[in-house]
Write a protein that holds these residues in place. Structure first.
Motif, mmCIF file in Angstrom:
data_model
loop_
_atom_site.group_PDB
_atom_site.id
_atom_site.type_symbol
_atom_site.label_atom_id
_atom_site.label_comp_id
_atom_site.label_asym_id
_atom_site.label_seq_id
_atom_site.Cartn_x
_atom_site.Cartn_y
_atom_site.Cartn_z
ATOM 1 N N ARG A 45 -0.851 1.443 4.347
ATOM 2 C CA ARG A 45 -1.901 0.784 5.131
ATOM 3 C C ARG A 45 -1.513 0.687 6.604
ATOM 4 O O ARG A 45 -2.333 0.958 7.494
ATOM 5 N N THR A 46 -0.243 0.337 6.860
ATOM 6 C CA THR A 46 0.229 0.258 8.246
ATOM 7 C C THR A 46 0.174 1.614 8.925
ATOM 8 O O THR A 46 -0.228 1.741 10.083
ATOM 9 N N ALA A 72 4.378 -2.725 -3.801
ATOM 10 C CA ALA A 72 3.889 -3.565 -2.715
ATOM 11 C C ALA A 72 4.279 -2.981 -1.356
ATOM 12 O O ALA A 72 3.460 -2.908 -0.432
ATOM 13 N N CYS A 73 5.534 -2.554 -1.243
ATOM 14 C CA CYS A 73 5.990 -1.964 0.018
ATOM 15 C C CYS A 73 5.309 -0.628 0.285
ATOM 16 O O CYS A 73 4.983 -0.307 1.438
ATOM 17 N N PHE A 95 2.236 0.388 -0.705
ATOM 18 C CA PHE A 95 0.853 0.189 -0.268
ATOM 19 C C PHE A 95 0.798 -0.415 1.134
ATOM 20 O O PHE A 95 -0.053 -0.046 1.953
ATOM 21 N N SER A 96 1.702 -1.337 1.419
ATOM 22 C CA SER A 96 1.729 -1.950 2.740
ATOM 23 C C SER A 96 2.100 -0.928 3.816
ATOM 24 O O SER A 96 1.488 -0.891 4.890
ATOM 25 N N ALA A 97 3.078 -0.067 3.505
ATOM 26 C CA ALA A 97 3.483 0.959 4.468
ATOM 27 C C ALA A 97 2.378 1.984 4.693
ATOM 28 O O ALA A 97 2.149 2.423 5.825
ATOM 29 N N PHE A 102 9.288 1.425 5.458
ATOM 30 C CA PHE A 102 8.825 1.006 6.779
ATOM 31 C C PHE A 102 9.663 1.591 7.911
ATOM 32 O O PHE A 102 9.164 1.777 9.011
ATOM 33 N N CYS A 106 12.522 0.367 -0.609
ATOM 34 C CA CYS A 106 11.493 -0.518 -0.050
ATOM 35 C C CYS A 106 11.670 -0.639 1.460
ATOM 36 O O CYS A 106 10.702 -0.584 2.225
#
Length: 268
Positions: free
Chosen positions: A249-250, A242-243, A245-247, A196, A192
């Motif tokens: 998107r970022t 969650a990580c 999808f967030s990464a 990032f 996770c």
């Protein structure tokens, strides 16, 4: 001319090594007959079902495609030249890992599996520190080795659990299952964070998530189901998703912002 011959020979060695590993995998009667069946379905709480094992063949095709891709004159670069000895080492370790497993020598297989994972981590670090100019090159190079490393990290952990069971550990105890759940959870948290911190973190996360998801489904529905263990892994999988999808998107936002900044003022 000499450089082309060297590059072609390198690609040929990669393909031969992958063919060796593929032949060893296809000639295996089944994991149920290896190491007393401790790698077979439902042998331990971390047993990987067939669905979780299948990506190995796709990953071998991806590495073979990379070997051919880097041999193309336009794609040769300093990164690919520096990666050659490490990729060769990875292909050799991969073939020995599968070959020793096929010969029912789980200890030697685990040793080469750990070596393979270490080499792939080195490859991932080298790729992450380099700038790949072409978008296609980014997809091929990062996806080939990023997914392989993430997938293998869980597979090696599962093989280590099976080796402990073969060595005499009681896999039915709560302590054994708890230790396995903790190990998977710690690996998931690490991946996770990598989602990032590292350009290849997304691929590492996705490769590992596939195996963990397959284990979760099997622990809920398999013959030796373990809902408590599956629930712990489900928490890990939710965090990874969650990580991931967030990464993603970022990363997409950063790419769009970079593209907009490169456009001439008249086109914005």
């Amino acid at each position: 001319m000499k450089r082309r011959l060297v590059t072609g020979a390198y690609a040929a060695f990669i393909l031969l090594g992958l063919g060796w590993a593929g032949w060893a995998a296809l000639s295996t009667a089944g994991l149920e007959t290896i190491a007393g069946g401790w790698l077979g379905p439902d042998a331990t709480v971390t047993s990987v079902p067939r669905l979780g094992q299948l990506p190995w063949f796709a990953l071998m095709i991806a590495v073979a495609f990379y070997a051919i891709w880097q041999a193309v004159a336009a794609q040769r670069g300093m990164l690919h030249r520096s990666l050659r000895p490490w990729v060769l080492a990875a292909v050799l370790c991969n073939a020995l890992w599968v070959s020793f497993l096929e010969r029912d020598r789980i200890g030697a297989s685990l040793a080469f599996g750990i070596m393979l994972l270490a080499v792939l981590v080195r490859v991932v670090v080298m790729i992450a520190k380099s700038q790949l100019l072409q978008q296609v090159d980014r997809w091929i190079t990062r996806a080939s080795f990023g997914l392989f490393t993430g997938w293998l990290s869980v597979i090696v952990l599962v093989e280590a659990v099976a080796f402990c069971a073969v060595s005499g550990a009681d896999s039915s105890t709560l302590m054994f299952k708890g230790a396995c759940a903790l190990a998977v959870l710690l690996l998931a948290l690490f991946l996770c964070a990598m989602s990032f911190k590292n350009p290849l973190g997304i691929y590492l996360n996705a490769g590992a998530l596939w195996v963990i998801s397959a284990i979760i489904v099997d622990r809920y529905t398999g013959h030796a189901n373990s809902p408590a263990f599956a629930t712990v892994l489900s928490v890990a999988a939710v965090l990874m998703c969650a990580c991931l999808f967030s990464a993603v998107r970022t990363r997409i936002r950063a790419l769009l912002a970079r593209r907009d900044s490169q456009l001439p003022p008249s086109s914005q």
